[in-house]
Each structure stands twice: as C-alpha cells, then as structure tokens.
Write a protein that holds these residues in place. Structure first.
Motif, short mmCIF file in Angstrom:
data_model
loop_
_atom_site.label_atom_id
_atom_site.label_comp_id
_atom_site.label_asym_id
_atom_site.label_seq_id
_atom_site.Cartn_x
_atom_site.Cartn_y
_atom_site.Cartn_z
N LEU A 72 1.02 -1.12 0.01
CA LEU A 72 0.00 0.08 0.06
C LEU A 72 0.91 1.21 -0.05
CD1 LEU A 72 -3.07 -1.01 2.38
CD2 LEU A 72 -3.05 -0.52 -0.14
N TYR A 73 1.95 1.25 0.57
CA TYR A 73 2.81 2.19 0.74
C TYR A 73 3.59 2.84 -0.68
CZ TYR A 73 6.53 5.75 1.98
OH TYR A 73 7.22 6.84 2.00
N TRP A 74 3.74 1.66 -1.33
CA TRP A 74 4.39 1.60 -2.70
C TRP A 74 3.15 2.14 -3.71
CZ3 TRP A 74 3.08 -1.52 -7.19
CH2 TRP A 74 3.95 -1.11 -8.27
N LEU A 75 2.02 1.44 -3.51
CA LEU A 75 0.84 2.05 -4.49
C LEU A 75 0.39 3.43 -4.17
CD1 LEU A 75 -1.39 -1.09 -4.52
CD2 LEU A 75 -0.30 0.09 -6.58
N LEU A 76 0.44 3.78 -2.82
CA LEU A 76 0.01 5.14 -2.56
C LEU A 76 0.59 6.18 -2.46
CD1 LEU A 76 -3.01 3.90 -0.01
CD2 LEU A 76 -3.21 4.51 -2.58
N LEU A 93 9.34 -1.48 -6.09
CA LEU A 93 8.93 -2.60 -5.10
C LEU A 93 9.85 -3.89 -5.37
CD1 LEU A 93 6.21 -3.60 -4.27
CD2 LEU A 93 5.69 -4.26 -6.41
N LEU A 94 10.41 -4.22 -6.26
CA LEU A 94 11.21 -5.45 -6.35
C LEU A 94 12.39 -5.15 -5.73
CD1 LEU A 94 10.66 -6.63 -10.23
CD2 LEU A 94 9.63 -7.51 -7.95
N TYR A 95 13.15 -3.90 -5.80
CA TYR A 95 14.45 -4.00 -5.11
C TYR A 95 14.61 -3.25 -3.79
CZ TYR A 95 16.06 -4.83 -9.88
OH TYR A 95 16.23 -5.69 -11.25
#
Length: 174
Positions: A121-125, A139-141
């Motif tokens: 959610l932090y990554w998305l928002l 997200l991956l790294y």
C-alpha cells in the motif's frame, strides 16, 4: 479476572516503551543494519503483535501511537502511517478476538501479512503516484526485500513479545 488499573498502566507504559524502542531501531540510521539496501520495518510487527489479544479499540490506539512515532520522523505523507497502522492493528485484533486464537503462529503470520500489506500500500499510494525513474522497480528492489527482511526479524520479535505479554497480562485471559 481483570487487571487492576495499576497493572494496566504498567502494561501500556511498557507497550509504549517497546514501540518507542522499535521506532528508534527502525528510524535512526546506524542502530540497525540494512541488508542489500533493504530496511527492517520494526514498527509494523511490533504494533501488530502487541495489539493481538487486546480489544479492537485498544489495538487501534496501539497502531495509532506506533504510526504517530513513525510519522513524527517522516518527511512526507503525514498521517499515512497513523491511519494504516491503526487500521491494520484493529483488523488483526478483531480477527484474533472473533475468528482465530491468539497463538504464536497466528501472531507471526498476522505480523507478516500486515507488513506485506503495509509495503504494497505504501508503494501504491505514496511511491507510484510520484512516478519518476525507478518507481515501479522500487517494489522489487526495496519494498519486497524489506518485507522479507522484516518477516524474518518479525519471527524473533514474536519470540520476544509473547513472554513479555504473558508477564504483563499476569496470565489473565480477557
């Protein structure tokens, strides 16, 4: 049997100190090591594990306090951690109170799931709307490795918290 007011005060003061220590370990550079750029988000499993076995309102306040400690040192997105951690702790406590038993493995899995939800959610928002080069790859790294790192450390946090909670609750089942 319920805990006395003095026992409750001691219990929640200890919870506040534990959350403050987790926040310091997480947010002060050099107190805890990074592995390959991945950071350990101590506050999420600490807040979730402490909120299990509490009523939903108390769990939400534990999450709100943990999120406040995290938001106090963040440069942006004020209030995101308060709201999300309060919501995650509320849901985790409600599930343990009404669906699951409060066992070590339920606590550990709850902490892992809440950490994963927090990272995604932090990554998305927060990260993705600002875009920029590498926002999608972060997200991956960064976020998924940080989740894995936190999940591994969360196991040891759970090992430490269950005896602490047992001692503070004095064996009282509420």
């Amino acid at each position: 049997m319920k805990l006395s007011k003095k026992d409750l005060t001691i219990k929640y003061a200890c919870y506040a100190l534990v959350l403050a220590a987790a926040s310091l370990l997480q947010n002060v550079g050099g107190l805890w090591f990074e592995i390959g750029g991945a950071r350990c988000f101590f506050v999420v499993p600490a807040a979730v594990l402490l909120s299990l076995g509490e009523d939903e309102r108390t769990a939400a306040f534990i999450g709100l306090f943990a999120g406040f400690l995290w938001d106090a040192v963040s440069a942006a997105h004020m209030g995101f951690n308060c709201i999300l951690l309060a919501l995650l702790c509320y849901i985790a406590a409600a599930l343990v109170n009404f669906v699951f038993r409060n066992t070590f493995w339920v606590g550990f899995v709850s902490a892992c799931i809440c950490t994963f939800i927090y990272c995604v959610l932090y990554w998305l928002l927060v990260v993705m709307p600002h875009g920029g080069d590498g926002a999608a790859l972060s997200l991956l790294y960064f976020y998924l490795p940080s989740f894995l790192y936190t999940a591994v450390i969360g196991f040891f946090v759970a090992l430490a918290f269950y005896p602490l909670k047992e001692k503070l609750n004095k064996g009282v089942i509420e």
